[in-house]
Scaffold this motif. Structure first.
Motif, mmCIF file in Angstrom:
data_model
loop_
_atom_site.group_PDB
_atom_site.id
_atom_site.type_symbol
_atom_site.label_atom_id
_atom_site.label_comp_id
_atom_site.label_asym_id
_atom_site.label_seq_id
_atom_site.Cartn_x
_atom_site.Cartn_y
_atom_site.Cartn_z
ATOM 1 N N HIS A 87 -11.007 21.364 -10.137
ATOM 2 C CA HIS A 87 -10.964 21.891 -11.504
ATOM 3 C C HIS A 87 -9.699 22.702 -11.771
ATOM 4 O O HIS A 87 -9.082 23.244 -10.850
ATOM 5 N N SER B 227 -8.173 24.360 -8.506
ATOM 6 C CA SER B 227 -8.534 23.772 -7.215
ATOM 7 C C SER B 227 -8.318 22.273 -7.282
ATOM 8 O O SER B 227 -7.765 21.751 -8.257
ATOM 9 N N HIS C 275 -16.855 31.401 -9.066
ATOM 10 C CA HIS C 275 -15.485 31.748 -8.675
ATOM 11 C C HIS C 275 -15.086 33.123 -9.222
ATOM 12 O O HIS C 275 -14.367 33.878 -8.569
ATOM 13 N N ASP D 64 -13.889 27.210 -2.427
ATOM 14 C CA ASP D 64 -15.317 27.088 -2.697
ATOM 15 C C ASP D 64 -16.104 27.725 -1.555
ATOM 16 O O ASP D 64 -15.824 27.462 -0.377
ATOM 17 N N HIS E 78 -20.952 26.957 -10.893
ATOM 18 C CA HIS E 78 -19.908 27.042 -9.876
ATOM 19 C C HIS E 78 -18.671 27.801 -10.362
ATOM 20 O O HIS E 78 -18.123 28.647 -9.640
HETATM 21 ZN ZN LIG Z 1 -14.367 25.474 -7.049
#
Ligand SMILES: [Zn+2]
Lengths: 243, 366
Positions: B151, B148, B127, B320, B123
């Motif tokens: 994270h 985010s 990004h 996301d 993931h």
């Molecule tokens: Zn993310």
């Protein structure tokens, strides 16, 4: 959806159903409309559904190409017509993997999903087995509960009595939860026989779907049978940091 | 697969957005996002089980919407047929385990159903891959700051598909969570980021000097590139409580502006410090918190002073999304990587060094 309800020509080869259930372990099967099991792939592990679902799908489909179990014909790709999805009850995290897989697989093939109450598969299997072996012969109409582990010291159970004219198990009470140590008294008080299941057969999920399709009925819920609200704690006022 | 511009559908379900994206190589064809944010609002934060249930319900409609959008982008008469796909891609981690599993289950079934290869990807690296879809030439190495609600990570990207290093990450709350928590303290609704931004608009960012986490000289040894926001949260709460105890009104605008400044200062300072230390004059920003106007402003201004070029993908590619997952897989395919084997699961703590998961070569070597 609803494709199974359309009128069929004489050349319609019949349903070939992919059954998927992850309400306990992970199981995938391919069955014909008449209930012949072409293949079944199983992981009994009550965890790891996301890990195994892909390989089980792959092997069930590959095995199904070899025809009904025991047949000696040459492998031929199977034209699946429906995906039957076990909708639970079952522990959420695993249950969702199978439903997500069923929907995505169906989308990929452009075929409909037939939702099935997972306990219906157990009930049908028990009733067919009893009919074949003469088990519970004098109690053919006995009411019984299919009982599965729901974690958190609870059982999920669904109450059944016999088969209806379409060959589908008759649900007397919809799936519900009970604390483990209370279930026996609940069932005994109502004269319900307890029948525990530690596995769900995806083949029987497929057979329930086949019978529902033949009868033009929808017997399973559109959404997952969680039976529990999500665990959430409503936030109170912010905690004070200064005592 | 040898296609130079593979057609890939990406599935992203690591937090509260169900993201389906379709790319053709580096070209974005569709980016569909269904968010369960509203369902979490009354709880003041993402509830994993609520998010996972929402993913299950949103997946199929989101895939169908993405196919329609891709069809119209390509000028087709109807939706892009699934059979046209060269590959399916999915986020394997990091993220919320139960939420990830919904996407993993769906992606595997879709790939088996279509008979296409499947790529399981990281993931966070996704990004970074989002930047590819902006259509501009991307240069490596770059430092990447991903911020985010889930994270807060500082990465050094030497090569998107082979070499991503974690420089630092948050030791406690993600920056987005800190915004949510401070919003609650100030009596503002969820999600906190936009609310704090709004409240801070009329505030003085220098009114209150809140602490900058892990920024002391003594932190530079072990936590130079790590973040911590729990001390800041406590400091804000304490300041507000003391005000209230003294019977004074809480200057919400000043508190919001000063809190935001502390977060932004730490993020930008550490990111630019990494650029300087590694001699990398490029900084890529990603993650939903990049929507914060002040963060973008400060990052651009201070990077300009430091001679660092900043890249900020459009917000729809910062939050996301599935397009970034598809984009990363398309890069892996174009660089000749083999598809993932089918045995992987959801890995909530997947390290950023694992760019592709269940890669057959890597497994054989292990
Ligand atoms: Zn993310």
């Amino acid at each position: 959806m609803g494709r199974g309800l359309e009128p069929r020509g004489a050349d319609y080869p019949g349903e070939v159903i992919l059954g998927i259930d992850t309400s306990l372990g992970t199981t995938v099967a391919v069955v014909d409309a008449d209930g012949a099991v072409r293949s079944e792939a199983v992981s009994a592990n009550p965890l790891g559904h996301a890990e195994v679902i892909g390989t089980l799908l792959q092997s069930a489909i590959a095995d199904a190409a070899r025809g009904p179990i025991g047949a000696t014909i040459a492998p031929e790709p199977v034209e699946l017509t429906h995906v039957a999805a076990g909708m639970g009850p079952g522990p959420f995290t695993g249950l969702r993997v199978g439903i997500a897989a069923a929907r995505a697989f169906a989308l990929g093939r452009g075929i409909p999903v037939v939702p099935v109450v997972s306990h219906d598969a157990v009930a049908l299997e028990l009733l067919l087995h009893d009919a074949l072996t003469g088990g519970f012969e004098d109690e053919a109409d006995d009411t019984f509960a299919v009982v599965t582990d729901a974690r958190r010291r609870e059982f999920a159970y669904t109450v059944y009595r016999g088969l209806d004219d379409d060959g589908l198990p008759v649900r007397i009470a919809e799936p519900a939860l009970s604390p483990r140590d209370e279930l026996d008294s609940v069932l005994q008080a109502r004269g319900i026989l307890r029948r525990d299941a530690d596995r769900i057969s995806a083949a029987m999920i497929g057979v329930v779907a086949a019978r529902a399709l033949a009868a033009g009925r929808t017997v399973g819920p559109a959404d997952a049978l969680y039976l529990r609200s999500p665990d959430v704690t409503m936030p109170g006022p912010p905690k004070r940091v200064v005592a | 697969m040898t296609s130079a511009a593979p057609l890939v559908l990406g599935i992203e379900t690591s937090c509260d957005e169900t993201g389906i994206g379709i790319v053709q190589g580096r070209r974005l064809l569709s980016n569909t996002i269904a968010s369960s944010m509203d369902e979490h609002a009354r709880y003041g934060g993402v509830v994993p089980e609520v998010a996972a249930r929402a993913h299950l319900e949103a997946l199929q409609p989101a895939i169908e919407a993405a196919l329609s959008e891709a069809g119209s982008t390509l000028g087709l008469d109807g939706p892009l047929p699934l059979s046209a796909l060269d590959a399916v891609a999915v986020t394997s981690g990091p993220g919320l385990a139960g939420a990830l599993m919904v996407g993993v289950g769906a992606a595997k079934a879709l790939a088996v159903s279509l008979g296409t290869p499947l790529y399981a990807v990281n993931h966070l690296v996704g990004h970074i891959a989002a930047d590819i879809l902006t259509g501009e030439e991307v240069e490596y190495p770059t430092v990447a700051l991903l911020v985010s609600g889930g994270h807060t990570s500082l990465l050094l990207v030497r090569d998107l598909t082979t070499d991503v290093e974690l420089l630092g990450e948050t030791m406690d709350d993600a920056a987005g969570e800190a915004f949510d928590k401070i919003a609650r303290i100030l009596g503002l609704p969820y999600p906190g980021g936009p609310q704090i931004d709004k409240a801070a608009a009329d505030g003085d960012p220098t009114a209150i000097r809140f602490p900058r986490g892990l920024s002391r000289a003594s932190d530079m040894q072990k936590h130079r590139y790590d973040f911590s926001f729990s001390g800041l949260k406590t400091a804000v709460a304490r300041w507000v409580e003391q005000r209230e105890a003294e019977g004074l009104e809480v200057p919400v605008a000043d508190v919001a502006a000063s809190f935001r400044e502390a977060v932004v200062d730490v993020l930008v300072t550490k990111a630019l410090d990494a650029c300087a230390a590694y001699g990398v004059p490029r900084l890529l920003l990603g993650g939903g918190v990049i929507a914060n106007r002040r963060l973008r402003e400060v990052a651009l201004a201070r990077a300009a002073q430091a001679g660092v070029a900043v890249r900020i993908p459009p917000l729809s590619l910062c939050t996301d999304n599935g397009a970034m997952i598809a984009a990363l897989a398309a890069e892996l395919i174009s660089s000749g990587r083999r598809p993932s084997t089918l045995e992987f699961g959801a890995d909530s703590t997947l390290p950023v060094t694992e760019i592709q998961i269940a890669e057959p070569d890597a497994e054989a070597a292990a």
